[in-house]
Design a protein around this motif. Sequence first.
Motif, PDB file in Angstrom:
ATOM      1  N   LYS A   1      45.285 105.518  -3.991  1.00 53.63           N
ATOM      2  CA  LYS A   1      44.742 106.033  -5.243  1.00 53.63           C
ATOM      3  C   LYS A   1      43.397 106.720  -5.022  1.00 53.63           C
ATOM      4  N   GLY A   2      43.173 107.796  -5.769  1.00 55.18           N
ATOM      5  CA  GLY A   2      41.883 108.476  -5.775  1.00 55.18           C
ATOM      6  C   GLY A   2      41.479 109.088  -4.447  1.00 55.18           C
ATOM      7  N   LYS A   3      40.198 109.340  -4.335  1.00 54.69           N
ATOM      8  CA  LYS A   3      39.618 109.945  -3.139  1.00 54.69           C
ATOM      9  C   LYS A   3      39.560 108.903  -2.017  1.00 54.69           C
ATOM     10  N   ALA A   4      39.909 109.329  -0.788  1.00 54.52           N
ATOM     11  CA  ALA A   4      40.018 108.373   0.320  1.00 54.52           C
ATOM     12  C   ALA A   4      39.072 108.721   1.467  1.00 54.52           C
ATOM     13  N   LEU A   5      38.632 107.673   2.152  1.00 51.03           N
ATOM     14  CA  LEU A   5      37.742 107.770   3.306  1.00 51.03           C
ATOM     15  C   LEU A   5      38.323 106.946   4.439  1.00 51.03           C
ATOM     16  N   ILE A   6      38.208 107.472   5.646  1.00 56.64           N
ATOM     17  CA  ILE A   6      38.581 106.733   6.852  1.00 56.64           C
ATOM     18  C   ILE A   6      37.281 106.445   7.581  1.00 56.64           C
ATOM     19  N   VAL A   7      36.903 105.181   7.666  1.00 50.91           N
ATOM     20  CA  VAL A   7      35.696 104.784   8.389  1.00 50.91           C
ATOM     21  C   VAL A   7      36.142 103.940   9.573  1.00 50.91           C
ATOM     22  N   TYR A   8      35.639 104.283  10.761  1.00 51.82           N
ATOM     23  CA  TYR A   8      36.147 103.607  11.950  1.00 51.82           C
ATOM     24  C   TYR A   8      35.094 103.578  13.055  1.00 51.82           C
ATOM     25  N   TYR A   9      35.323 102.663  13.986  1.00 52.64           N
ATOM     26  CA  TYR A   9      34.555 102.605  15.226  1.00 52.64           C
ATOM     27  C   TYR A   9      35.570 102.742  16.357  1.00 52.64           C
ATOM     28  N   SER A  10      35.252 103.572  17.351  1.00 49.38           N
ATOM     29  CA  SER A  10      36.152 103.739  18.488  1.00 49.38           C
ATOM     30  C   SER A  10      35.334 103.798  19.769  1.00 49.38           C
ATOM     31  N   GLN A  11      35.553 102.860  20.645  1.00 51.10           N
ATOM     32  CA  GLN A  11      34.835 102.843  21.919  1.00 51.10           C
ATOM     33  C   GLN A  11      35.515 103.732  22.955  1.00 51.10           C
ATOM     34  N   SER A  12      36.834 103.624  23.057  1.00 54.18           N
ATOM     35  CA  SER A  12      37.560 104.333  24.117  1.00 54.18           C
ATOM     36  C   SER A  12      38.370 105.527  23.609  1.00 54.18           C
ATOM     37  N   GLY A  13      38.438 105.713  22.301  1.00 54.63           N
ATOM     38  CA  GLY A  13      39.211 106.809  21.733  1.00 54.63           C
ATOM     39  C   GLY A  13      40.521 106.382  21.101  1.00 54.63           C
ATOM     40  N   ASN A  14      40.979 105.162  21.327  1.00 55.70           N
ATOM     41  CA  ASN A  14      42.243 104.705  20.763  1.00 55.70           C
ATOM     42  C   ASN A  14      42.202 104.648  19.238  1.00 55.70           C
ATOM     43  N   THR A  15      41.160 104.035  18.691  1.00 56.14           N
ATOM     44  CA  THR A  15      41.052 103.920  17.238  1.00 56.14           C
ATOM     45  C   THR A  15      40.807 105.294  16.622  1.00 56.14           C
ATOM     46  N   ARG A  16      40.057 106.155  17.311  1.00 58.43           N
ATOM     47  CA  ARG A  16      39.825 107.523  16.830  1.00 58.43           C
ATOM     48  C   ARG A  16      41.154 108.268  16.678  1.00 58.43           C
ATOM     49  N   ARG A  17      42.054 108.109  17.652  1.00 54.11           N
ATOM     50  CA  ARG A  17      43.352 108.788  17.573  1.00 54.11           C
ATOM     51  C   ARG A  17      44.104 108.351  16.324  1.00 54.11           C
ATOM     52  N   LEU A  18      44.098 107.064  16.012  1.00 50.75           N
ATOM     53  CA  LEU A  18      44.781 106.586  14.805  1.00 50.75           C
ATOM     54  C   LEU A  18      44.098 107.125  13.556  1.00 50.75           C
TER      55      LEU A  18
ATOM     56  N   THR B   1      26.551 110.188   6.671  1.00 55.13           N
ATOM     57  CA  THR B   1      26.251 111.004   5.493  1.00 55.13           C
ATOM     58  C   THR B   1      27.169 110.707   4.320  1.00 55.13           C
ATOM     59  N   VAL B   2      28.068 109.735   4.464  1.00 54.99           N
ATOM     60  CA  VAL B   2      28.977 109.402   3.363  1.00 54.99           C
ATOM     61  C   VAL B   2      28.515 108.135   2.656  1.00 54.99           C
ATOM     62  N   SER B   3      28.943 108.019   1.427  1.00 54.18           N
ATOM     63  CA  SER B   3      28.699 106.812   0.645  1.00 54.18           C
ATOM     64  C   SER B   3      30.043 106.325   0.131  1.00 54.18           C
ATOM     65  N   ILE B   4      30.369 105.076   0.386  1.00 51.23           N
ATOM     66  CA  ILE B   4      31.680 104.599  -0.064  1.00 51.23           C
ATOM     67  C   ILE B   4      31.771 104.572  -1.583  1.00 51.23           C
ATOM     68  N   SER B   5      30.635 104.646  -2.275  1.00 49.01           N
ATOM     69  CA  SER B   5      30.679 104.685  -3.733  1.00 49.01           C
ATOM     70  C   SER B   5      31.415 105.922  -4.238  1.00 49.01           C
ATOM     71  N   ASP B   6      31.552 106.952  -3.399  1.00 50.44           N
ATOM     72  CA  ASP B   6      32.245 108.186  -3.768  1.00 50.44           C
ATOM     73  C   ASP B   6      33.757 108.106  -3.570  1.00 50.44           C
ATOM     74  N   TYR B   7      34.261 106.964  -3.087  1.00 50.13           N
ATOM     75  CA  TYR B   7      35.672 106.845  -2.712  1.00 50.13           C
ATOM     76  C   TYR B   7      36.338 105.671  -3.415  1.00 50.13           C
ATOM     77  N   ASP B   8      37.646 105.808  -3.614  1.00 52.31           N
ATOM     78  CA  ASP B   8      38.446 104.734  -4.215  1.00 52.31           C
ATOM     79  C   ASP B   8      39.171 103.920  -3.152  1.00 52.31           C
ATOM     80  N   THR B   9      39.675 104.617  -2.125  1.00 55.35           N
ATOM     81  CA  THR B   9      40.431 103.975  -1.053  1.00 55.35           C
ATOM     82  C   THR B   9      39.692 104.182   0.257  1.00 55.35           C
ATOM     83  N   ILE B  10      39.515 103.107   1.003  1.00 55.18           N
ATOM     84  CA  ILE B  10      38.840 103.200   2.293  1.00 55.18           C
ATOM     85  C   ILE B  10      39.739 102.581   3.359  1.00 55.18           C
TER      86      ILE B  10
END
Length: 159
Positions: free
Chosen positions: A2-19, A67-76
Motif C-alpha cells: 500500500k502507498g509509497k514504498a521504500l527499500i532500506v537495506y544494509y549490504s556488506q558483500s553485495g548480496n542484500t543489495r542485489r535483492l 536523505t530519506v525520511s520513513i515518515s514519507d512512506y507507507d510500506t518499508i
Amino acid sequence: MKGKALIVYYSQSGNTRRLAELIHESTGADLCEIEALEPYAAEGQAVIKRAKTEFKEGIHPAYKPVTVSISDYDTIFIGSPNWCGTIAFPLITFLEEQNWSGKTVAAFLTHGGGGMSNMEQDIRKFCGGADFKSSYCTKNDGGEQAKAEIEEWLKNMNE
C-alpha cells in the motif's frame, strides 16, 4: 503493497543489495542503502571479528546520513545480512531511530548458512508499532531463482 514504498537495506558483500535491486525493479520503491559511518573492512574475517565484538558489547554503530525520511512512506522493505544471528548493526541503529507507527514492514534477509536466526523477530522488536508482512530469506543472494522467488513473495504479500 500500500502507498509509497521504500527499500532500506544494509549490504556488506553485495548480496542484500542485489535483492534490494530486484525488489526495486518489481515495485518501483525508492532505495536507501545504510552504510556504516566507520566502514567495515573488505576482508571477511576482519568483518566477522568486528561484528562479534560489537555484538558482545551491544554496540550499534553510527551510519552515514541518509536523505530519506520513513515518515514519507507507507510500506518499508528492510534488508539485511545475518550478522551474529541478528541484523547488521548499522541498520539496527537506523531502525531504532525511526517512528514505525502505521507503517507496513516486510523484511528480506540473506545469510551465508546461518538461516534466519533471530533476524525477523529482532526487526519486529526494532520496528515496534509497525504492521508486519511475511519475510523473505535466502542463502547469499539467492542465485538465479531469487528473481522468481521475490516476485512470488511480493505477489503473496499483496493477497
